[in-house]
Write a protein that holds these residues in place. Structure first.
Motif, PDB file in Angstrom:
ATOM      1  N   MET A 156     -18.652  28.520  63.267  1.00 41.85           N
ATOM      2  CA  MET A 156     -19.842  29.293  62.902  1.00 41.85           C
ATOM      3  C   MET A 156     -20.949  29.035  63.914  1.00 41.85           C
ATOM      4  SD  MET A 156     -22.178  29.093  59.440  1.00 41.85           S
ATOM      5  CE  MET A 156     -22.973  27.558  59.928  1.00 41.85           C
ATOM      6  N   GLN A 157     -21.569  30.092  64.398  1.00 42.71           N
ATOM      7  CA  GLN A 157     -22.697  29.979  65.316  1.00 42.71           C
ATOM      8  C   GLN A 157     -23.986  30.368  64.606  1.00 42.71           C
ATOM      9  OE1 GLN A 157     -21.247  32.611  68.474  1.00 42.71           O
ATOM     10  NE2 GLN A 157     -20.978  30.843  69.805  1.00 42.71           N
ATOM     11  N   ILE A 158     -25.082  29.793  65.056  1.00 42.86           N
ATOM     12  CA  ILE A 158     -26.401  30.074  64.488  1.00 42.86           C
ATOM     13  C   ILE A 158     -27.309  30.579  65.594  1.00 42.86           C
ATOM     14  CG2 ILE A 158     -28.412  29.141  63.299  1.00 42.86           C
ATOM     15  CD1 ILE A 158     -26.580  27.033  62.047  1.00 42.86           C
ATOM     16  N   ILE A 159     -27.847  31.791  65.397  1.00 42.21           N
ATOM     17  CA  ILE A 159     -28.780  32.399  66.333  1.00 42.21           C
ATOM     18  C   ILE A 159     -30.133  32.518  65.641  1.00 42.21           C
ATOM     19  CG2 ILE A 159     -29.323  34.406  67.757  1.00 42.21           C
ATOM     20  CD1 ILE A 159     -26.774  32.945  68.611  1.00 42.21           C
ATOM     21  N   ALA A 160     -31.154  31.898  66.216  1.00 39.99           N
ATOM     22  CA  ALA A 160     -32.505  31.989  65.655  1.00 39.99           C
ATOM     23  C   ALA A 160     -33.313  33.008  66.441  1.00 39.99           C
ATOM     24  CB  ALA A 160     -33.192  30.629  65.711  1.00 39.99           C
ATOM     25  N   CYS A 161     -33.909  33.962  65.741  1.00 34.11           N
ATOM     26  CA  CYS A 161     -34.838  34.900  66.357  1.00 34.11           C
ATOM     27  C   CYS A 161     -36.241  34.372  66.088  1.00 34.11           C
ATOM     28  CB  CYS A 161     -34.655  36.301  65.787  1.00 34.11           C
ATOM     29  SG  CYS A 161     -33.033  37.001  66.171  1.00 34.11           S
ATOM     30  N   TYR A 162     -36.884  33.915  67.140  1.00 30.77           N
ATOM     31  CA  TYR A 162     -38.096  33.125  66.962  1.00 30.77           C
ATOM     32  C   TYR A 162     -39.141  33.475  68.017  1.00 30.77           C
ATOM     33  CZ  TYR A 162     -41.272  29.169  67.221  1.00 30.77           C
ATOM     34  OH  TYR A 162     -42.411  28.408  67.274  1.00 30.77           O
ATOM     35  N   SER A 163     -40.387  33.411  67.629  1.00 34.48           N
ATOM     36  CA  SER A 163     -41.506  33.417  68.566  1.00 34.48           C
ATOM     37  C   SER A 163     -42.660  32.699  67.896  1.00 34.48           C
ATOM     38  CB  SER A 163     -41.930  34.843  68.939  1.00 34.48           C
ATOM     39  OG  SER A 163     -43.111  34.797  69.731  1.00 34.48           O
ATOM     40  N   ASN A 164     -43.383  31.897  68.664  1.00 36.04           N
ATOM     41  CA  ASN A 164     -44.570  31.259  68.115  1.00 36.04           C
ATOM     42  C   ASN A 164     -45.782  32.187  68.176  1.00 36.04           C
ATOM     43  OD1 ASN A 164     -43.788  30.640  70.824  1.00 36.04           O
ATOM     44  ND2 ASN A 164     -45.514  29.240  71.044  1.00 36.04           N
ATOM     45  N   LYS A 165     -45.550  33.442  68.548  1.00 36.75           N
ATOM     46  CA  LYS A 165     -46.589  34.472  68.524  1.00 36.75           C
ATOM     47  C   LYS A 165     -46.123  35.613  67.630  1.00 36.75           C
ATOM     48  CE  LYS A 165     -49.534  37.280  71.543  1.00 36.75           C
ATOM     49  NZ  LYS A 165     -49.553  38.424  70.616  1.00 36.75           N
ATOM     50  N   GLY A 166     -46.977  36.079  66.759  1.00 34.06           N
ATOM     51  CA  GLY A 166     -46.622  37.187  65.880  1.00 34.06           C
ATOM     52  C   GLY A 166     -46.737  38.531  66.594  1.00 34.06           C
ATOM     53  N   GLY A 167     -46.128  39.544  66.003  1.00 33.89           N
ATOM     54  CA  GLY A 167     -46.273  40.902  66.497  1.00 33.89           C
ATOM     55  C   GLY A 167     -45.531  41.217  67.775  1.00 33.89           C
ATOM     56  N   VAL A 168     -44.448  40.470  68.054  1.00 36.50           N
ATOM     57  CA  VAL A 168     -43.718  40.688  69.308  1.00 36.50           C
ATOM     58  C   VAL A 168     -42.358  41.352  69.085  1.00 36.50           C
ATOM     59  CG1 VAL A 168     -44.862  38.771  70.469  1.00 36.50           C
ATOM     60  CG2 VAL A 168     -42.702  38.362  69.262  1.00 36.50           C
ATOM     61  N   GLY A 169     -42.026  41.655  67.821  1.00 37.57           N
ATOM     62  CA  GLY A 169     -40.744  42.302  67.532  1.00 37.57           C
ATOM     63  C   GLY A 169     -39.661  41.344  67.098  1.00 37.57           C
ATOM     64  N   LYS A 170     -40.061  40.196  66.571  1.00 32.99           N
ATOM     65  CA  LYS A 170     -39.099  39.166  66.182  1.00 32.99           C
ATOM     66  C   LYS A 170     -38.172  39.637  65.053  1.00 32.99           C
ATOM     67  CE  LYS A 170     -40.918  36.208  63.576  1.00 32.99           C
ATOM     68  NZ  LYS A 170     -40.314  36.799  62.336  1.00 32.99           N
ATOM     69  N   THR A 171     -38.760  40.199  64.002  1.00 28.65           N
ATOM     70  CA  THR A 171     -37.930  40.633  62.869  1.00 28.65           C
ATOM     71  C   THR A 171     -37.060  41.824  63.253  1.00 28.65           C
ATOM     72  OG1 THR A 171     -39.474  39.783  61.214  1.00 28.65           O
ATOM     73  CG2 THR A 171     -37.970  41.528  60.514  1.00 28.65           C
ATOM     74  N   ALA A 172     -37.600  42.758  64.030  1.00 31.75           N
ATOM     75  CA  ALA A 172     -36.786  43.882  64.502  1.00 31.75           C
ATOM     76  C   ALA A 172     -35.601  43.371  65.308  1.00 31.75           C
ATOM     77  CB  ALA A 172     -37.635  44.825  65.352  1.00 31.75           C
ATOM     78  N   THR A 173     -35.824  42.313  66.081  1.00 29.17           N
ATOM     79  CA  THR A 173     -34.738  41.705  66.850  1.00 29.17           C
ATOM     80  C   THR A 173     -33.692  41.105  65.930  1.00 29.17           C
ATOM     81  OG1 THR A 173     -36.239  41.186  68.680  1.00 29.17           O
ATOM     82  CG2 THR A 173     -34.195  39.920  68.545  1.00 29.17           C
ATOM     83  N   ALA A 174     -34.134  40.342  64.936  1.00 30.66           N
ATOM     84  CA  ALA A 174     -33.202  39.699  64.009  1.00 30.66           C
ATOM     85  C   ALA A 174     -32.343  40.732  63.277  1.00 30.66           C
ATOM     86  CB  ALA A 174     -33.967  38.844  63.005  1.00 30.66           C
ATOM     87  N   VAL A 175     -32.986  41.798  62.823  1.00 34.81           N
ATOM     88  CA  VAL A 175     -32.287  42.837  62.062  1.00 34.81           C
ATOM     89  C   VAL A 175     -31.234  43.529  62.928  1.00 34.81           C
ATOM     90  CG1 VAL A 175     -32.621  45.112  61.011  1.00 34.81           C
ATOM     91  CG2 VAL A 175     -34.123  43.214  60.393  1.00 34.81           C
ATOM     92  N   ASN A 176     -31.595  43.854  64.157  1.00 36.23           N
ATOM     93  CA  ASN A 176     -30.651  44.555  65.030  1.00 36.23           C
ATOM     94  C   ASN A 176     -29.551  43.640  65.549  1.00 36.23           C
ATOM     95  OD1 ASN A 176     -31.410  47.517  65.479  1.00 36.23           O
ATOM     96  ND2 ASN A 176     -33.387  46.483  65.644  1.00 36.23           N
ATOM     97  N   VAL A 177     -29.873  42.386  65.813  1.00 38.61           N
ATOM     98  CA  VAL A 177     -28.840  41.425  66.229  1.00 38.61           C
ATOM     99  C   VAL A 177     -27.835  41.210  65.103  1.00 38.61           C
ATOM    100  CG1 VAL A 177     -28.438  38.969  66.744  1.00 38.61           C
ATOM    101  CG2 VAL A 177     -30.159  40.246  68.016  1.00 38.61           C
ATOM    102  N   ALA A 178     -28.334  41.055  63.881  1.00 36.73           N
ATOM    103  CA  ALA A 178     -27.433  40.865  62.745  1.00 36.73           C
ATOM    104  C   ALA A 178     -26.536  42.085  62.549  1.00 36.73           C
ATOM    105  CB  ALA A 178     -28.241  40.579  61.478  1.00 36.73           C
ATOM    106  N   TYR A 179     -27.114  43.267  62.654  1.00 34.55           N
ATOM    107  CA  TYR A 179     -26.322  44.495  62.505  1.00 34.55           C
ATOM    108  C   TYR A 179     -25.266  44.590  63.603  1.00 34.55           C
ATOM    109  CZ  TYR A 179     -25.053  49.408  62.274  1.00 34.55           C
ATOM    110  OH  TYR A 179     -24.335  50.572  62.196  1.00 34.55           O
ATOM    111  N   ALA A 180     -25.663  44.311  64.842  1.00 36.76           N
ATOM    112  CA  ALA A 180     -24.722  44.389  65.962  1.00 36.76           C
ATOM    113  C   ALA A 180     -23.584  43.396  65.789  1.00 36.76           C
ATOM    114  CB  ALA A 180     -25.456  44.136  67.276  1.00 36.76           C
ATOM    115  N   ALA A 181     -23.912  42.202  65.306  1.00 33.62           N
ATOM    116  CA  ALA A 181     -22.873  41.199  65.088  1.00 33.62           C
ATOM    117  C   ALA A 181     -21.880  41.668  64.033  1.00 33.62           C
ATOM    118  CB  ALA A 181     -23.511  39.874  64.667  1.00 33.62           C
TER     119      ALA A 181
END
Length: 249
Positions: free
Chosen positions: A1-26
């Motif tokens: 099992m691999q763990i990918i963290a979608c993270y930024s210490n700055k808000g409003g950069v598209g972090k959640t959009a990244t997580a959602v699309n990465v999860a879907y692509a996986a």
């Protein structure tokens, strides 16, 4: 099992959009995938039409394996499940500070689902805290969207400094440029500066500023599900493909 963290210490950069699309692509690639929403705002769950968990509250996320697994919900997409957040997640740092081995409790908690998934994607809140340190230790890769502006550049460099100060492996960090607007000269300047300074830590794939990404909240679905052949859709897929190639090395 691999763990990918979608993270930024700055808000409003598209972090959640990244997580959602990465999860879907996986999931679309055949990997059994769990999207774990650690942000108390619960945006990832919202995008997948999954309501916040009412029972996984307070310290139970880290202490009650059975309740954690029961809180997981199926999405509308094959191979993709969601562990939704709730507002009590805002107190994670308080709970972790009281626990033995508080900086590694997240990794221990996620072992409860190790046999069920090939990949876990973490959507993380935008701060540097005890929870984020847990994320950095648990993740095989930390995917960081970076808007090509001075402030976003600064926060990316702060993240690299944090990893160095805490003896965390910088090779886990994989940044990529998000919300890129080719018409802005500043974007081009910052991209050039960052590639020169941190080229190894940055993907070549870039996600443009695009209406398809902004409309995710309206469609409540990933760009890769609604507009996979759009410029933004192809860019999101390219980010996933390049990241997986790096992680597999």
């Amino acid at each position: 099992m691999q763990i990918i963290a979608c993270y930024s210490n700055k808000g409003g950069v598209g972090k959640t959009a990244t997580a959602v699309n990465v999860a879907y692509a996986a999931a679309a690639s055949g990997r059994r995938t769990l999207l774990c929403d650690l942000d108390p705002q619960g945006a990832s769950g919202f995008y997948f039409r999954v309501k916040p968990s009412k029972k996984l509250t307070e310290a139970r996320f880290f202490e009650d394996e059975e309740r954690l697994t029961r809180a997981i919900r199926a999405s509308d997409y094959e191979n993709l499940d969601i562990l939704p957040a709730n507002m009590s997640f805002r107190d994670f740092d308080v709970f972790l500070s009281r626990m033995k081995d508080g900086r590694s409790r997240l990794k221990k908690a996620l072992k409860a689902v190790k046999g069920d998934y090939d990949l876990i994607v973490l959507d993380c809140p935008p701060n540097i805290s005890m929870l984020s340190e847990n994320v950095f230790r648990a993740a095989d890769a930390v995917l960081v969207p970076v808007i090509p502006t001075t402030l976003s550049q600064r926060t990316f460099e702060q993240l690299l400094e944090f990893f160095a100060e805490h003896e965390l492996p910088a090779k886990k960090i994989h940044g990529f440029f998000s919300m890129v607007q080719g018409s802005k000269s500043l974007h081009g300047e910052v991209i050039a500066q960052m590639l020169a300074a941190h080229g190894k830590r940055l993907l070549s794939a870039q996600v443009p500023f695009a209406s398809e990404v902004e409309r995710m909240g309206v469609n409540r679905a990933p760009v890769l599900a609604t507009a996979p052949n759009s410029v933004a859709g192809r860019a999101c897929q390219a980010v996933f493909d390049e990241l997986m190639a790096r992680v597999a090395r």
